[in-house]
Write an enzyme that holds these catalytic residues in place. Structure first.
Site, PDB file in Angstrom:
ATOM      1  N   HIS A 249       9.874  -7.894  -3.395  1.00 36.61           N
ATOM      2  CA  HIS A 249       9.395  -7.207  -2.188  1.00 36.61           C
ATOM      3  C   HIS A 249       7.940  -7.617  -1.988  1.00 36.61           C
ATOM      4  CE1 HIS A 249       8.313  -4.044   0.590  1.00 36.61           C
ATOM      5  NE2 HIS A 249       9.566  -3.641   0.645  1.00 36.61           N
ATOM      6  N   ARG A 269       4.747  -1.694   7.670  1.00 35.93           N
ATOM      7  CA  ARG A 269       4.690  -2.803   8.636  1.00 35.93           C
ATOM      8  C   ARG A 269       5.553  -2.513   9.858  1.00 35.93           C
ATOM      9  NH1 ARG A 269       6.997  -7.008   5.514  1.00 35.93           N
ATOM     10  NH2 ARG A 269       7.271  -5.488   3.848  1.00 35.93           N
TER      11      ARG A 269
END
Ligand code: FAD
Length: 647
Positions: A249, A269
């Site tokens: 990740h 995000r």
């Protein structure tokens, strides 16, 4: 003969995360007497850590969404190596599974007009993740747990016994799947608190044990992720698929060292957070690969406009699939443009008002405040890649979740392979758990019902062998010298640290042939030493003993990862080779299968230097033409082999 408690069930589910609980509910509702086993407390499985949401094309926020778009995104994310039938079923059934959760009491965040809210995530064309703030996994497990208790209350009213049809055995670890010939006949395990052994006899077993992250040093995964189900399947004779694909990740915490690896959810995000390097540049614009060029914004202005007007602008490159973002961060740090503690900056503070950040990302706000003394409403976070998810897993039939070659053995959730191809999109795991957990429970119940009275029998010799294997760490000294691997007893914690360092350094985010060869040699050495892993004390709650037993699993799984990563001479999704940096179309239809070298499943009998794993290649099943027709030809040309295109 060792003393063991024995019980009889129709279906045994190993694992009480999202996949295991959904499987157990389905099996019980289909009339199977079902037992669920888990290493931790009921309700504490790794799934509770899931933050961002469940991906399902419900089209609540953008009416353009439907299962076909979700299917397309999933295949693009997995770089077309997904088991396409799983991706199809997943995209079609995920909305039903989310609505079903709601009828069982899940309280999702809502849109202004009262529907289940959906948020943006990397690789998803439309806002698609149903969520509960950034604590979605907790709500998912709470709901499934509540459903299980409701079923138990129903059973109590009918039978006078809450556990007559559905029982949870918590803080218990399974160490072997038992077999009668080719058929599954139950499981062997121990209670973590008392150390007592037990056998659950059952004609159908569902493995839902989650992932493998604890083999890596920097990981977002919980202590439970020691690859148990992967190893149990291997030892029972069921192969693993495409184990080279491990997702790093892009955004884990990098500071302070004690929390390195803890996840910073992609929702940061998705909700507008941006990545910057030490020079203040939004560097992701420099890392959009050709296959994605048309779909991502070329300028910051366009990327920013997309949040308010997604129909007329392209999404910002911070929302590329995870493998792309992780590699980009790695490259920036390597180029000397990293943050002070070896990551990059992730900033929401300049993008949203403080109260919105606290409302939409409450866990992140508290996580950084409490663990790093960083106020994310006022300053940027420092983040870097962390081992997060394994796309590889037990090879299963797409429709039934049945494993290959071991009748009665099923697998679902992160432990199963195929669904996500070479890279999983965020949010697609929680939906995977529900879709394939349900399917595994259903088919396990049917399999059990189909056995009639002549059920497979448990062989006492297998039980004794499993007990002896489990007890070996208590007599490590007397075991020294067996099969030529003599030496002093080894500390399981030291072995674990060396394993994690090896996998992190030599089979991590960027891979090279000599390093993987070196990793395999080190793994062989660790395996020989792990046979002498010794513990002191007794069987009552003894974490050193538990780790000594987990080592067998982590070493097996790590060898599969390293072997497959060495074999695949291309870069695709969660597998990046510095020495083979391109994605090769010729590899598009190649699966790598790992099986035990010793077909009797006796890992201990194999000579250490030869390794325990045999690796074979197989050609994937051709993608069904009507599914291929969902893509533009120009796009398919980038992925499919010449022969596939010709056909
Ligand atoms: P788990 O939930 O891990 O359950 C495994 C179960 O197996 C546990 O009960 C464990 O005790 C048991 N078990 C293991 N070994 C044994 C054994 N030997 N004997 C008995 N029991 C055993 N995915 C998303 O889709 N959306 C997200 O927002 C998201 N956020 C995430 C955030 C974090 C921090 C992390 C780490 C992952 C996230 N993921 C997310 C991924 C997702 O959470 C996992 O892939 C998923 O929860 C796995 O569920 P599972 O049911 O397969 O396994």
């Amino acid at each position: 003969m060792t003393v063991v408690d024995r019980q009889e069930w129709d279906v045994v589910v190993v694992g009480a995360g999202g996949a295991g609980l959904r499987a157990a509910i389905e099996a019980r509702e289909r009339g199977a007497r079902t037992a669920v086993i888990c290493k931790s407390l009921f309700g504490k499985a790794h799934t509770v850590m899931a933050e961002g949401g469940i991906a399902a094309a419900m089209a609540n926020v953008n009416t353009g969404d439907n299962w076909k778009v979700h299917f397309r995104d999933t295949l693009r994310g997995g770089k077309f190596l997904n088991q396409w039938r799983m991706a199809e079923l997943h995209a079609q059934e995920a909305p039903q599974r989310v609505w079903e959760l709601e009828t069982w009491g899940a309280l999702f965040d809502r849109t202004k007009d009262g529907r289940i809210s959906q948020r943006n995530f990397g690789g998803h064309e439309y806002p698609r993740l149903a969520h509960v703030g950034d604590r979605t996994g907790l709500e998912l497990i709470r709901t499934l747990q509540q459903k299980i208790v409701a079923l138990q209350q129903e059973d109590f009213r009918e039978t006078g016994d809450h556990e007559s049809r559905l029982k949870v055995l918590q803080e218990c670890t399974v160490t072997r799947v038992l077999k009668d010939g080719r058929h599954v006949c139950g499981v062997f395990g121990y209670e973590r608190e008392s150390g007592r052994f037990f056998v659950l006899r059952a004609p159908a077993v569902v493995l839902a044990t989650g992932g493998i992250g604890k083999s890596f040093k920097v990981t977002s995964n919980s202590w439970e992720y020691t690859g148990d189900g992967h190893a149990l399947a291997l030892l029972a004779g069921a192969p693993l698929l495409n184990m080279e694909f491990v997702q790093f990740h892009p955004t884990g915490m990098v500071w302070p060292p004690s929390v390195k690896g803890i996840l910073v959810t992609e929702s940061v995000r998705g909700d507008g957070g941006v990545l910057r390097n030490s020079e203040g540049e939004r560097f992701m614009f420099d890392y959009v690969p050709d296959v994605f060029k048309e779909k991502y914004a070329e300028s910051e202005e366009e990327g920013d406009r997309w949040y308010d007007d997604p129909d007329h602008n392209r999404r910002p490159p911070e929302l590329l699939p995870r493998d792309e973002v992780a590699r980009a961060i790695n490259a920036e740090v390597k180029a000397g443009r990293g943050s002070p503690h070896g990551g990059v900056f992730l900033d929401v503070s300049t993008r949203m008002p403080a109260e919105v950040i606290k409302r939409r990302l409450p866990s992140m706000y508290h996580q950084f405040k409490e663990l790093a003394d960083v106020d994310i409403t006022a300053e940027a976070m420092e983040v870097g890649p962390t081992c997060h998810y394994v796309m590889g897993g037990i090879a299963v039939d797409s429709d039934t979740a049945a494993t290959r070659g071991v009748p009665g053995l099923f697998a679902a959730g992160e432990v199963a392979g195929g669904m996500h191809g070479s890279n999983r999109l965020g949010g697609n795991s929680l939906s995977d758990l529900l879709v394939f957990g349900r399917r595994a429970g259903l088919h396990a119940a049917e399999h059990a019902a189909g056995q009639g009275r002549e059920r497979p029998r448990v062989d006492d010799a297998q039980v004794d062998a499993a007990a002896a294997e489990a007890l070996r760490p208590f007599s490590a000294e007397s075991g020294a010298g067996e099969e030529g691997d003599g030496g002093p007893p080894e500390n399981p914690y030291t072995l674990h640290q060396e394993l994690q360092q090896t996998m992190n350094d030599l089979v991590g985010i960027i891979r090279r042939e000599p390093e993987m060869e070196q990793a395999l040699r080190k793994l062989a050495e660790l395996r020989a030493r792990a046979r002498r892993a010794g513990v002191e004390g007794h069987r009552q709650f003894n974490p050193g003993w538990h780790l000594a037993l987990d080592l067998r699993n982590m070493l097996l799984v790590s060898e599969c990862v390293a072997r497959a990563a060495l074999e695949r001479t291309e870069s695709r999704g969660g597998h990046t080779r510095e020495d083979h940096s391109a994605m090769e179309r010729a590899w598009r239809n190649v699966n790598l299968l790992c099986a035990m070298a010793d077909p009797t499943g006796g890992a201990v009998a194999t000579a250490p230097e030869r390794g325990q794993i045999v690796l074979t290649r197989e050609t994937t099943e051709p993608i069904r033409p009507d599914l291929l027709a969902l893509f533009e030809k120009e796009e398919l040309v980038k992925y499919l082999t010449e022969e596939e295109l010709y056909e």
